[in-house]
Design a protein around this motif. Structure first.
Motif, PDB file in Angstrom:
ATOM      1  N   GLU A  51       0.744  -1.153  -0.050  1.00 18.03           N
ATOM      2  CA  GLU A  51      -0.041  -0.041  -0.093  1.00 18.03           C
ATOM      3  C   GLU A  51       0.898   1.179  -0.135  1.00 18.03           C
ATOM      4  N   LEU A  52       2.008   1.197   0.751  1.00 24.95           N
ATOM      5  CA  LEU A  52       2.992   2.360   0.634  1.00 24.95           C
ATOM      6  C   LEU A  52       4.133   2.338  -0.325  1.00 24.95           C
ATOM      7  N   ALA A  53       4.093   1.337  -1.124  1.00 26.68           N
ATOM      8  CA  ALA A  53       4.627   1.197  -2.376  1.00 26.68           C
ATOM      9  C   ALA A  53       6.202   0.770  -1.890  1.00 26.68           C
ATOM     10  N   PHE A  54       6.363   0.021  -0.758  1.00 26.12           N
ATOM     11  CA  PHE A  54       7.752  -0.378  -0.118  1.00 26.12           C
ATOM     12  C   PHE A  54       7.615  -2.048  -0.200  1.00 26.12           C
ATOM     13  N   LYS A  55       9.056  -2.380  -0.270  1.00 26.18           N
ATOM     14  CA  LYS A  55       9.135  -3.980  -0.208  1.00 26.18           C
ATOM     15  C   LYS A  55       8.981  -4.429   1.453  1.00 26.18           C
ATOM     16  N   ALA A  56       8.401  -5.657   1.434  1.00 29.45           N
ATOM     17  CA  ALA A  56       8.404  -6.160   2.889  1.00 29.45           C
ATOM     18  C   ALA A  56       9.857  -6.249   3.327  1.00 29.45           C
ATOM     19  N   PRO A  57      10.136  -6.099   4.499  1.00 34.02           N
ATOM     20  CA  PRO A  57      11.409  -5.936   5.100  1.00 34.02           C
ATOM     21  C   PRO A  57      11.990  -7.326   5.332  1.00 34.02           C
ATOM     22  N   GLU A  58      13.306  -7.407   5.220  1.00 35.60           N
ATOM     23  CA  GLU A  58      13.969  -8.717   5.474  1.00 35.60           C
ATOM     24  C   GLU A  58      14.179  -9.077   7.122  1.00 35.60           C
ATOM     25  N   LYS A  59      14.322  -8.033   7.591  1.00 38.21           N
ATOM     26  CA  LYS A  59      14.515  -7.990   9.005  1.00 38.21           C
ATOM     27  C   LYS A  59      13.329  -7.244   9.745  1.00 38.21           C
ATOM     28  N   PRO A  60      13.284  -7.279  11.001  1.00 37.64           N
ATOM     29  CA  PRO A  60      12.160  -6.506  11.775  1.00 37.64           C
ATOM     30  C   PRO A  60      12.626  -5.248  11.845  1.00 37.64           C
ATOM     31  N   LEU A  61      11.739  -4.180  11.524  1.00 38.89           N
ATOM     32  CA  LEU A  61      12.032  -2.457  11.423  1.00 38.89           C
ATOM     33  C   LEU A  61      11.536  -1.992  12.587  1.00 38.89           C
ATOM     34  N   ALA A  62      12.301  -2.039  13.749  1.00 37.24           N
ATOM     35  CA  ALA A  62      11.767  -1.768  15.120  1.00 37.24           C
ATOM     36  C   ALA A  62      12.210  -0.444  15.583  1.00 37.24           C
ATOM     37  N   PHE A  63      11.416   0.285  16.145  1.00 35.05           N
ATOM     38  CA  PHE A  63      11.766   1.642  16.943  1.00 35.05           C
ATOM     39  C   PHE A  63      11.144   1.851  18.338  1.00 35.05           C
ATOM     40  N   LEU A  64      11.621   2.706  19.102  1.00 34.43           N
ATOM     41  CA  LEU A  64      11.068   2.793  20.230  1.00 34.43           C
ATOM     42  C   LEU A  64      10.244   3.791  20.456  1.00 34.43           C
ATOM     43  N   LYS A  65       9.320   3.906  21.476  1.00 36.30           N
ATOM     44  CA  LYS A  65       8.284   4.812  21.783  1.00 36.30           C
ATOM     45  C   LYS A  65       8.351   5.127  23.254  1.00 36.30           C
ATOM     46  N   GLY A  66       8.470   6.480  23.625  1.00 32.66           N
ATOM     47  CA  GLY A  66       8.373   6.973  24.928  1.00 32.66           C
ATOM     48  C   GLY A  66       7.117   6.866  25.624  1.00 32.66           C
ATOM     49  N   PRO A  67       6.974   6.930  26.970  1.00 35.79           N
ATOM     50  CA  PRO A  67       5.653   6.688  27.797  1.00 35.79           C
ATOM     51  C   PRO A  67       4.826   7.933  27.654  1.00 35.79           C
ATOM     52  N   GLY A  68       5.278   9.032  27.336  1.00 32.98           N
ATOM     53  CA  GLY A  68       4.130   9.934  26.981  1.00 32.98           C
ATOM     54  C   GLY A  68       3.214  10.015  25.701  1.00 32.98           C
ATOM     55  N   THR A  69       3.582   9.084  25.208  1.00 33.98           N
ATOM     56  CA  THR A  69       2.721   8.869  23.672  1.00 33.98           C
ATOM     57  C   THR A  69       1.390   8.336  23.995  1.00 33.98           C
ATOM     58  N   PHE A  70       1.171   7.405  25.185  1.00 34.30           N
ATOM     59  CA  PHE A  70       0.096   6.578  25.491  1.00 34.30           C
ATOM     60  C   PHE A  70      -1.017   7.503  26.156  1.00 34.30           C
ATOM     61  N   VAL A  71      -2.251   7.018  25.674  1.00 33.59           N
ATOM     62  CA  VAL A  71      -3.500   7.390  26.275  1.00 33.59           C
ATOM     63  C   VAL A  71      -4.387   6.298  26.167  1.00 33.59           C
ATOM     64  N   GLY A  72      -5.581   6.247  27.140  1.00 33.22           N
ATOM     65  CA  GLY A  72      -6.364   4.911  27.222  1.00 33.22           C
ATOM     66  C   GLY A  72      -7.538   5.162  26.410  1.00 33.22           C
ATOM     67  N   HIS A  73      -8.492   4.132  26.419  1.00 32.06           N
ATOM     68  CA  HIS A  73      -9.881   4.108  25.817  1.00 32.06           C
ATOM     69  C   HIS A  73     -10.658   5.275  26.081  1.00 32.06           C
ATOM     70  N   ARG A  74     -11.181   5.725  24.871  1.00 33.43           N
ATOM     71  CA  ARG A  74     -12.162   7.019  25.138  1.00 33.43           C
ATOM     72  C   ARG A  74     -11.600   8.180  25.282  1.00 33.43           C
ATOM     73  N   ALA A  75     -10.146   8.251  25.103  1.00 38.28           N
ATOM     74  CA  ALA A  75      -9.319   9.296  25.175  1.00 38.28           C
ATOM     75  C   ALA A  75      -9.377  10.185  23.859  1.00 38.28           C
TER      76      ALA A  75
END
Length: 253
Positions: free
Chosen positions: A59-83
């Motif tokens: 869909e994004l016109a990219f090849k599927a990766p050969e290895k996992p493409l991982a990155f990190l997220k900080g705790p401030g990114t998260f909110v809960g249900h109905r937010a």
């Protein structure tokens, strides 16, 4: 069992969810709309996967990766249900990402794929919003894309691992204002849950409370302020969130 974290009467409570009722640890029984839903786990290290569904890569016109493409997220990114989640005024294209989220329950290093499920405490649902014009390149999103305050909805609850017999055979759906816009299945991941745990634990220790966001299938559309977005993973939960503009989010000056 479905385990949640909620705020009620000025305090934070661990709770159990039974049908449409929230049961606090002290036995009080509340309706869903009576509580403020928090992320069901306070994430420690959070790993997110880019392009982990082949159809999304296409869909994004990219090849599927050969290895996992991982990155990190900080705790401030998260909110809960109905937010609410903010759509910044300069966002040209902002879209949801419905994902199965894996919650780690045991410390693990060099975990084999065969043993990976022994390290999972449970599963929850994530909606990891992205803003396409913030991207620096196709798999290393900059901080504004994936570490904005409140850009990732998590919940509503954690379902115990024992209650999800096969996490690699779960339907994924997203609805915007009640209309289905995304459909997929976890079986279509490029790297499944066991492979991700094996890969990540090969170079760093996984700890209880760590979360792995496993990626999203194709079917992304631009969302606008006022849109109600519901992301669902069958057998895990259905997560609700509302997109708001800057004025609503920050309040009138």
């Amino acid at each position: 069992m479905k385990r949640a974290r909620v705020a009620y009467n000025g305090a934070i409570h661990d709770a159990e969810v039974r049908e449409d009722r929230v049961i606090l640890a002290d036995g009080r029984c509340l309706r869903e709309e009576q509580v403020v839903w928090l992320p069901p786990v306070e994430p420690q290290t959070t790993f997110a996967l880019a392009i982990n569904y082949a159809d999304h890569a296409k869909e994004l016109a990219f090849k599927a990766p050969e290895k996992p493409l991982a990155f990190l997220k900080g705790p401030g990114t998260f909110v809960g249900h109905r937010a609410v989640t903010r759509r910044p005024a300069d966002a040209a294209f902002m879209h949801y990402e419905c994902e199965l989220a894996v919650v780690i329950g045991r410390t693990g290093r060099n975990v084999s794929a065969a043993d990976a499920y022994d390290y999972v405490a449970g599963y929850t649902v994530a909606n990891d919003y992205a803003i396409r014009n913030y991207l620096q390149n196709y798999y290393r999103p900059n901080l504004r894309t994936k570490n904005r305050d409140g850009c990732t909805v998590l919940g509503p609850w954690i379902v115990d691992a024992a209650d999800v017999p096969d996490p690699m055979a779960l339907d994924i759906r997203t609805y915007v204002n009640g209309e289905q816009v995304q459909a997929g299945n976890t079986r279509d991941m490029v790297f499944g849950v066991p492979a991700l745990i094996e890969y990540l634990s090969s170079f760093m220790t996984l700890s209880p409370g760590d979360v792995i966001l496993t990626g999203t299938p194709d079917g992304i559309v631009d969302v606008k302020p006022g849109d109600v977005v519901e992301t669902e993973v069958a057998g895990v939960g259905r997560l609700r969130n509302t997109v708001v503009d800057d004025t609503t989010y920050f309040g009138a000056a």
